[in-house]
Every structure is written in structure tokens, then in C-alpha cells.
Design an enzyme around this catalytic site. Structure first.
Site, PDB file in Angstrom:
ATOM      1  N   HIS A  39      -1.603  48.311   7.167  1.00 34.86           N
ATOM      2  CA  HIS A  39      -1.102  47.218   6.320  1.00 34.86           C
ATOM      3  C   HIS A  39      -2.224  46.659   5.443  1.00 34.86           C
ATOM      4  O   HIS A  39      -2.045  46.438   4.252  1.00 34.86           O
ATOM      5  CB  HIS A  39      -0.527  46.086   7.181  1.00 34.86           C
ATOM      6  CG  HIS A  39       0.881  46.295   7.624  1.00 34.86           C
ATOM      7  ND1 HIS A  39       1.223  47.174   8.609  1.00 34.86           N
ATOM      8  CD2 HIS A  39       2.030  45.723   7.203  1.00 34.86           C
ATOM      9  CE1 HIS A  39       2.530  47.137   8.787  1.00 34.86           C
ATOM     10  NE2 HIS A  39       3.048  46.263   7.946  1.00 34.86           N
ATOM     11  N   LYS A 104       8.091  44.837  18.490  1.00 36.42           N
ATOM     12  CA  LYS A 104       8.471  44.103  19.696  1.00 36.42           C
ATOM     13  C   LYS A 104       7.774  42.755  19.670  1.00 36.42           C
ATOM     14  O   LYS A 104       6.697  42.610  19.094  1.00 36.42           O
ATOM     15  CB  LYS A 104       8.122  44.886  20.957  1.00 36.42           C
ATOM     16  CG  LYS A 104       6.652  45.074  21.192  1.00 36.42           C
ATOM     17  CD  LYS A 104       6.398  45.814  22.490  1.00 36.42           C
ATOM     18  CE  LYS A 104       4.905  45.946  22.724  1.00 36.42           C
ATOM     19  NZ  LYS A 104       4.582  46.690  23.935  1.00 36.42           N
TER      20      LYS A 104
END
Length: 181
Positions: A39, A104
Site C-alpha cells: 500500500h 479480518k
């Protein structure tokens, strides 16, 4: 128990508008892997004027660092990683067209706000079931940052990838008030 909603990528605004926290989804099509290092580099490259390695509009990013592929399989174990590590980058990617992420754990307020503002959704995948989830991945190839190893950006083709809507585009959050159908 209601039937899962079947969606295909790239996702559109109307796909997102139909999702509520607690909905079960079976996702098919192309999704992209990226963790925090990828990212950071992706946004630095975009800031430097480079084209992203995949189309951001309608994209789904899976927060995963898969293990090496065993013989005869496209990928090894491919379970979700903890999502909050991507919270610094996710709002900006949603502003550029990314429609969903898969991971998650809980998301921060900036991500939840971005999901409402840019019509996005956060899917939960079952942690600790990476070997099972990898059975729904039919192909995998590295698109960028191969030097990052398991954190490289990969294009995965998935079929009926099982997901649960954790945060919807209306401000709903499954962890606050579970609504599993």
C-alpha cells in the site's frame, strides 16, 4: 439462514448499495492482494505520476500474504491479515475508486467514513482458514513489487470466495451489532 449474495468484480455502486452488515457474499472475478508495504509503495508510485498496476475503479483489495504455491496449485495458504494496518491508506484508495477490501478485524473511523463517502464496503474473511480459502482461488500472478515477497501485489482469480459484510456503505458495523442471516 438466507442465501449468499453472488457478486462479480469489478464492483459497481449498485452492488455496494445492496449490501448490509451481516450479508453473506460469494465473490467471483479478479481481486488484488496488498498488505501495508505494498500500500505504501503503491501510493508513493501514484504520487510520483505512475499508473497503478491494476485498475482501481471497482477494485477489491485482499489483505493477504499468501504462502508459496504447492505443486499443482496456483497459491498456498491465503488467509486474511489484520486490516487496521491498512487504515492509513484505505480512505485514499477508496477516493480513487476502490470499492472493497477483504481482511479480518475492526476498521478505524476514517475507513468507516470513507466507505460511506465513496460507497464502499469492508468484507471479513475467516481468519485461520487460509488453506480452505485458497481452494477458491483459481489463478494467481504477481503484478508489482515482487521484491516484497508475500506482500507483492498479486492478481487473483476467485470463484465463490466466501465473505461476510462487516462494514457497509451506510455506517453499519457487524462488530457493533451482529446481524448474521
Amino acid at each position: 439462514m438466507s442465501e449468499p449474495i453472488r457478486l462479480s468484480t469489478p464492483l459497481k455502486d449498485e452492488d455496494i448499495a445492496g449490501l448490509k452488515t451481516g450479508d453473506k457474499v460469494l465473490l467471483s472475478g479478479k481481486i488484488y492482494t496488498a498488505r501495508d508495504a505494498a500500500h505504501k509503495r503503491l501510493l508513493a508510485d501514484i504520487d510520483a505520476g505512475q499508473k497503478p498496476p491494476f485498475e482501481l475503479e471497482g477494485a477489491v483489495i485482499y489483505y493477504v500474504g499468501p504462502s508459496p504455491a504447492p505443486p499443482g496449485r496456483p497459491i498456498g495458504s491465503a488467509g486474511p491479515t489484520t486490516s487496521y494496518r491498512m487504515d492509513t491508506y484505505a480512505p485514499r484508495l477508496h477516493s480513487m475508486g476502490v470499492k472493497a477490501s477483504i481482511g479480518k478485524g475492526k476498521r478505524g473511523d476514517t475507513v468507516k467514513d470513507a466507505l460511506q463517502e465513496f460507497k464502499g464496503v469492508y468484507f471479513g474473511a475467516t481468519g485461520g482458514a487460509g488453506a480452505l480459502l485458497s481452494q477458491r482461488i483459481t489463478s494467481a500472478r504477481i503484478l508489482a513489487y515482487e521484491d516484497l515477497g508475500p506482500e507483492a501485489i498479486r492478481e487473483l482469480e476467485v470463484k465463490d470466495f466466501p465473505l461476510l459484510v462487516v462494514n457497509d456503505s451506510f455506517g453499519g458495523e457487524l462488530y457493533v451489532k451482529p446481524r448474521i442471516k
